[in-house]
Design a protein around this motif. Structure first.
Motif, PDB file in Angstrom:
ATOM      1  N   LEU A 177       3.649   0.971  -3.275  1.00 51.59           N
ATOM      2  CA  LEU A 177       2.209   0.891  -3.021  1.00 51.59           C
ATOM      3  C   LEU A 177       1.937   0.076  -1.758  1.00 51.59           C
ATOM      4  O   LEU A 177       1.115   0.462  -0.926  1.00 51.59           O
ATOM      5  CB  LEU A 177       1.505   0.256  -4.224  1.00 51.59           C
ATOM      6  CG  LEU A 177      -0.023   0.388  -4.255  1.00 51.59           C
ATOM      7  CD1 LEU A 177      -0.419   1.832  -4.550  1.00 51.59           C
ATOM      8  CD2 LEU A 177      -0.621  -0.524  -5.309  1.00 51.59           C
ATOM      9  N   GLN A 178       2.661  -1.041  -1.600  1.00 51.16           N
ATOM     10  CA  GLN A 178       2.474  -1.877  -0.420  1.00 51.16           C
ATOM     11  C   GLN A 178       2.855  -1.130   0.851  1.00 51.16           C
ATOM     12  O   GLN A 178       2.149  -1.183   1.866  1.00 51.16           O
ATOM     13  CB  GLN A 178       3.316  -3.153  -0.553  1.00 51.16           C
ATOM     14  CG  GLN A 178       3.049  -4.164   0.557  1.00 51.16           C
ATOM     15  CD  GLN A 178       3.818  -5.450   0.337  1.00 51.16           C
ATOM     16  OE1 GLN A 178       4.425  -5.660  -0.707  1.00 51.16           O
ATOM     17  NE2 GLN A 178       3.815  -6.312   1.343  1.00 51.16           N
ATOM     18  N   THR A 179       3.995  -0.400   0.795  1.00 55.61           N
ATOM     19  CA  THR A 179       4.435   0.397   1.948  1.00 55.61           C
ATOM     20  C   THR A 179       3.402   1.461   2.288  1.00 55.61           C
ATOM     21  O   THR A 179       3.075   1.695   3.460  1.00 55.61           O
ATOM     22  CB  THR A 179       5.796   1.064   1.652  1.00 55.61           C
ATOM     23  OG1 THR A 179       6.739   0.055   1.299  1.00 55.61           O
ATOM     24  CG2 THR A 179       6.292   1.856   2.855  1.00 55.61           C
ATOM     25  N   LEU A 180       2.862   2.089   1.233  1.00 59.93           N
ATOM     26  CA  LEU A 180       1.885   3.156   1.427  1.00 59.93           C
ATOM     27  C   LEU A 180       0.592   2.607   2.031  1.00 59.93           C
ATOM     28  O   LEU A 180      -0.037   3.269   2.865  1.00 59.93           O
ATOM     29  CB  LEU A 180       1.606   3.847   0.086  1.00 59.93           C
ATOM     30  CG  LEU A 180       0.773   5.139   0.130  1.00 59.93           C
ATOM     31  CD1 LEU A 180       1.390   6.171   1.057  1.00 59.93           C
ATOM     32  CD2 LEU A 180       0.620   5.720  -1.272  1.00 59.93           C
ATOM     33  N   GLU A 181       0.184   1.400   1.616  1.00 54.86           N
ATOM     34  CA  GLU A 181      -1.024   0.798   2.181  1.00 54.86           C
ATOM     35  C   GLU A 181      -0.878   0.554   3.680  1.00 54.86           C
ATOM     36  O   GLU A 181      -1.812   0.772   4.454  1.00 54.86           O
ATOM     37  CB  GLU A 181      -1.329  -0.525   1.452  1.00 54.86           C
ATOM     38  CG  GLU A 181      -1.915  -0.313   0.056  1.00 54.86           C
ATOM     39  CD  GLU A 181      -2.061  -1.613  -0.719  1.00 54.86           C
ATOM     40  OE1 GLU A 181      -1.572  -2.646  -0.217  1.00 54.86           O
ATOM     41  OE2 GLU A 181      -2.645  -1.590  -1.811  1.00 54.86           O
ATOM     42  N   GLU A 182       0.328   0.112   4.103  1.00 50.53           N
ATOM     43  CA  GLU A 182       0.581  -0.086   5.533  1.00 50.53           C
ATOM     44  C   GLU A 182       0.527   1.246   6.276  1.00 50.53           C
ATOM     45  O   GLU A 182      -0.021   1.348   7.386  1.00 50.53           O
ATOM     46  CB  GLU A 182       1.951  -0.751   5.732  1.00 50.53           C
ATOM     47  CG  GLU A 182       2.003  -2.182   5.207  1.00 50.53           C
ATOM     48  CD  GLU A 182       3.418  -2.743   5.198  1.00 50.53           C
ATOM     49  OE1 GLU A 182       4.355  -2.006   5.610  1.00 50.53           O
ATOM     50  OE2 GLU A 182       3.606  -3.913   4.783  1.00 50.53           O
TER      51      GLU A 182
END
Length: 639
Positions: A572-577
């Motif tokens: 999720l964090q990678t996708l937000e970036e």
């Protein structure tokens, strides 16, 4: 009945009214409307003689009886019961009652014919004035306005301001005046009391003048609208809906007349300019110039109905479940509010929470907002960010800030232009935005707090009576804003037009539980009408999502779930970036398309548009993937 002729009223050097005219006829039901600050309440005070006009006349017959309800009555205080206060309306009956009591006491020792005759005369007059039924009439009106039999014997000074205002209204109605002047009578009233008042006023035989921001209330009561605008009073023969149609038609005609007159003026000016230098034509040019100076000019139409020209911004959408309530218990010493109540608010819900005062609407909002103690569970979902608007939270405003500074500190992502636009919608224009919060009235502070709520980064709004202190134009602005809002909200309001235009679900508390009607407010009203006639319960359901019972997971399953949660959160964090990069890429392409070198070159423009479409599609797919991941995380966290 009442004639207002050439009324001028000055506040300093500003003319609130400038030679305004208005005649109120017997039996008329008039809605007096206009933006805040146009003098509606002032005009009522001029009619009753509290203010004197600067010039002009207000004339009426000497024996006319006026019943005047205004917000100043909130300061009235008394240790007597509200039944006693309401019955103060019957001055002559009360006087006769006291005199009869004295005579009855006297007759125990004085049997003279004079005493007996006096008693007989007083009793006959008392009966002729329906004195034996005055308590019943007072009971009936107080009950209609929401007071229980027990409440009617409580002292007035134990009630809040809103309830005291209802007592004052009851007292005025009991006076049976020839004309009622009602300044915002539905303020602080719940929906059942508003409906009762509508029924009562529709059977009232005298004239009525109502100042109100509740357009549904006006539509159901009035047969004439008088608009206070630019110092004048303009009459429309119909209710509020008719006024909107008629005003639009009048403005269309005025626009045409203005356009035609401007064309004629320009033509005349060209002729004058052309011929004024020629000696043979100078006299004609001079004559035309005088005629032009004397021409009565048609004004252009001013659009005083502002529209929302900003967008809500919140950085992250919420998960599917925004709030989950389970087995909630809440009570006060005198009343049980909720007992084993359940409810769920899902992403995209626009909920109107309705019901009579005292049923727990504001209490439930505070439970959801996390500011009220209770028993049970109230769980906020994944990525939910909340803003709570309530009247009592006005003390959170920073008194030394200007209005604009207050919004700048709260919403740094918005430009000053956007913030000033929002403030303009809520009647703070020009230099008003530089006023200090500490000098504002309660109503003005409320509008600032509401404007702050509309600039929030939150994806979940909790709104407790947001339409209080707003005029009709500002209510329309709030409606437009909430219709654009892509997040979730729950709102308490007694303004039915507002509710009907923003809500897609209705919540109400019944049997100490939260019930849900899945539709608009108008559909809910129609369902309630059928329900009252037939007892039909179709359409109602508990406001909760059913969850199958699951066995407790084994220790090995818990470890596996923790690992999976950690992995999903990393994704999720990678996708937000990635989403952030895609959003920036989309902005870069938008900037490229706006360049003259690109939009003036068909080949470059086509290429840029194709890249923009692909970038937008890619961003949409990433956002959808983010929602799926967030939902999966939430399910794992709640299992």
């Amino acid at each position: 009945m009442i004639a207002i002729n050439d009324l001028t009223f000055l506040i300093g050097s500003r003319a609130l009214y400038d030679e305004a005219n208005w005649h109120i006829k017997p039996g008329e039901r008039i809605g007096l409307i206009g933006a805040n600050g146009t003098g509606k309440s002032t005009l009522l005070k001029i009619i009753v003689g509290e203010y004197q006009p600067s010039s002009g006349t207000v004339s009426m017959s000497k024996d006319i009886k006026i019943g005047y309800l205004n917000q100043d009555l909130l300061s009235y205080d008394s240790h007597h019961s509200i039944l006693h206060v309401a019955m103060e309306a019957f001055e002559r009956q009360n006087q006769l009652h006291d005199e009869i009591e004295i005579l009855l006491k006297k007759i125990e020792t004085d049997y003279s014919e004079e005493t007996l005759n006096k008693l007989s005369d007083k009793q006959m007059e008392f009966e002729a004035l329906d004195g034996y039924n005055i308590e019943y009439r007072a009971n009936e009106i107080l009950a209609g306005l929401g007071f229980s039999a027990e409440d009617q014997h409580r002292p007035l000074n134990t009630f809040s301001g809103g309830w005291r205002m209802r007592v004052m209204l009851a007292k005025i109605l009991l006076q049976s005046p020839d004309i009622l002047l009602l300044d915002e009578p539905t303020n602080h009233m719940d929906l059942p009391s508003i409906k009762w008042l509508e029924t009562y006023l529709n059977s009232f035989e005298g004239a009525i003048v109502i100042v109100s921001h509740d357009r549904y209330f006006l539509d159901r009561i009035v047969n004439r609208i008088v608009e206070s605008r630019k110092g004048k009073l303009t009459t429309y023969a119909g209710n509020y809906s008719f006024y909107l149609e008629e005003k639009a038609l009048r403005e269309e005609i005025q626009k045409g007349e203005f356009k035609n007159q401007q064309a004629k003026i320009k033509q005349e000016e060209r002729l004058i300019e052309r011929f004024k230098a020629k000696a043979s034509k100078a006299k004609m040019a001079q004559s035309r110039m005088k005629a032009l100076d004397k021409l009565e000019r048609v004004e252009d139409v001013d659009n005083d109905n502002p529209t929302v020209n900003f967008r809500f911004k919140f950085s992250k959408p919420s998960g599917r479940h925004v709030v989950r309530l389970e087995h909630v218990y809440k009570s006060y010493p005198a009343i049980d509010i909720l007992a084993d109540a359940d409810g769920v608010i899902e992403k995209g819900d626009k909920i109107a929470l309705i019901g009579a005062n005292g049923k727990g609407k504001s209490t439930l909002l505070r439970i959801i907002a996390g500011t009220e103690s209770f028993e049970g569970m109230c769980e906020t979902g994944h990525n939910v960010s909340t803003t709570f608007f309530a009247q009592h939270q006005l003390e959170s405003l920073h008194l030394e800030n200007s209005i604009l500074e207050e919004l700048q500190a709260f919403a740094p992502k918005h430009t000053d232009t956007e913030l000033r636009s929002i403030l303009g919608c809520f009647l703070f224009s020009g230099d008003d935005v530089f006023k200090k919060i500490r000098v504002l009235s309660g109503g003005e502070k409320s509008r600032v707090a509401l404007a702050k709520s509309l600039t929030t980064d939150s994806n979940f709004l909790i709104l407790d009576e947001p339409t209080n202190h707003l005029d009709i134009q500002s209510v329309n602005i709030l409606i437009q804003a909430l219709q654009q809002y892509e997040g979730t909200f729950i709102a308490v309001s007694h303004d039915r037009y507002f509710l009907d235009n923003v809500a897609n679900k209705i919540w109400f508390i019944e049997g100490q539980n939260i019930q849900e009607y899945p539709g608009t407010y108008q559909e809910y009203e129609e369902w309630q009408a059928r329900r009252a006639k037939t007892g039909d319960q179709g359409g109602i359901k508990p406001a909760k999502a059913q969850k199958p019972k699951k066995e407790a997971p084994k220790p090995s399953e818990l470890e596996e779930r923790k690992k999976q949660l950690k992995k999903l959160n990393q994704q999720l964090q990678t996708l937000e970036e990635e989403i952030s990069q895609k959003e920036q890429n989309l902005k870069d392409i938008e900037g490229e398309i706006a360049q003259e070198a690109v939009f003036s070159d068909a080949t470059k423009l086509k290429d840029a548009n194709e890249r923009y479409a692909k970038a937008k599609e890619s961003l949409g797919a990433a956002q959808l993937h983010w929602e799926e991941l967030a939902e999966e995380i939430m399910v794992l966290e709640n299992d």
